[in-house]
Write an enzyme that holds these catalytic residues in place. Structure first.
Site, PDB file in Angstrom:
ATOM      1  N   LEU A  46       0.865  -1.174   0.000  1.00  0.00           N
ATOM      2  CA  LEU A  46       0.000   0.000   0.000  1.00  0.00           C
ATOM      3  C   LEU A  46       0.903   1.225   0.000  1.00  0.00           C
ATOM      4  O   LEU A  46       1.887   1.268   0.745  1.00  0.00           O
ATOM      5  CB  LEU A  46      -0.877   0.029   1.262  1.00  0.00           C
ATOM      6  CG  LEU A  46      -2.242  -0.653   1.236  1.00  0.00           C
ATOM      7  CD1 LEU A  46      -2.887  -0.575   2.606  1.00  0.00           C
ATOM      8  CD2 LEU A  46      -3.159  -0.056   0.191  1.00  0.00           C
ATOM      9  N   ASP A  47       0.577   2.220  -0.806  1.00  0.00           N
ATOM     10  CA  ASP A  47       1.353   3.458  -0.805  1.00  0.00           C
ATOM     11  C   ASP A  47       1.323   4.103   0.584  1.00  0.00           C
ATOM     12  O   ASP A  47       0.362   3.903   1.337  1.00  0.00           O
ATOM     13  CB  ASP A  47       0.792   4.440  -1.832  1.00  0.00           C
ATOM     14  CG  ASP A  47       1.089   4.034  -3.271  1.00  0.00           C
ATOM     15  OD1 ASP A  47       2.035   3.258  -3.479  1.00  0.00           O
ATOM     16  OD2 ASP A  47       0.367   4.495  -4.171  1.00  0.00           O
TER      17      ASP A  47
END
Length: 233
Positions: A46-47
């Site tokens: 996930l960013d």
């Protein structure tokens, strides 16, 4: 709980940290509780600016990571219309503005179906995609241009949850397969409505059958771990 035999641990990743940092913190806590090193990996990054479901696996269950990564994912995302950034999210400042007067709910509803099904998507250049053995974002951060090839992805469903005409923001529910960049979807949608768009909020609400409401809070993980019975090796 036997970390060596393998445990799947879904956590709710908070805003502002990388998936690697989240994993490192959980590994440290598990290692402390185990009185010995714990092998651990994650299924799908996930960013840093995204929150939500991050599935971790320990020991022998790390062999299942590739399978876990292939599961369908669900997100809620907010797109800001009328502007772009180099990374297509809020990591960078706005680098272009565009008209939005022509954007109506009808236009949005007409355009979104183009992105449902099997499509080709070019990943963001500010991403971990490798080019000649080097991450694409490293080229960009060094001021170099990089060209990425389109990737085949699948988007099952896109639903409009809200359209704020004053702020020119749309909030969407997106169900998609492995390898989909929601930032790139924002970019492509902005272009499709003859404007610009970038991602201002992203939350992964589901991976496979794991929903975010059933995940362990990252900030409360230590407390959760202390309540578990651990078979130490």
């Amino acid at each position: 709980m036997n970390f060596k035999e393998g445990v799947v641990i879904p956590i709710d990743k908070p805003y502002g940290i990388t998936s690697f940092k989240a994993l490192a913190h959980i590994r440290y806590l598990c290692t402390q509780a185990n009185d010995g090193k714990v092998k651990i990996g994650h299924a799908g990054t996930l960013d840093p600016l995204a929150t939500g479901v991050l599935i971790l696996a320990t020991g022998k269950m790390t062999k299942q990571i590739e399978t876990l990564q292939a599961h369908t994912k669900e997100y809620t995302a907010t797109f800001q219309l009328g502007a772009t950034t180099p990374s297509y999210d809020m990591e960078h400042e706005v680098n272009g503005t565009f008209p939005t007067e022509h954007i109506t709910r009808e236009l949005i509803d007409e355009t979104l179906p183009r992105f449902v099904g099997d499509i080709e998507q070019i990943p963001p250049t500010y991403s971990a995609v490798k080019v000649d053995g080097k991450r694409a974002f490293n080229y960009r951060r060094n001021g170099e241009e990089v060209t990425l090839k389109p990737k085949h992805i699948h988007i099952d469903e896109i639903e409009v949850l809200d359209f704020d005409t004053a702020k020119m923001q749309i909030r969407l529910r997106i169900v998609c397969g492995k390898g989909t960049y929601i930032r790139a979807l924002a970019r492509d949608f902005g272009r499709a409505v003859n404007s610009g768009a970038y991602l201002t909020a992203l939350r992964r609400t589901r991976v496979g059958n794991v929903r975010v409401e059933n995940c362990i809070s990252y900030d409360q993980f230590d407390n959760w771990l202390q309540q578990q019975k651990i078979e130490k090796q």
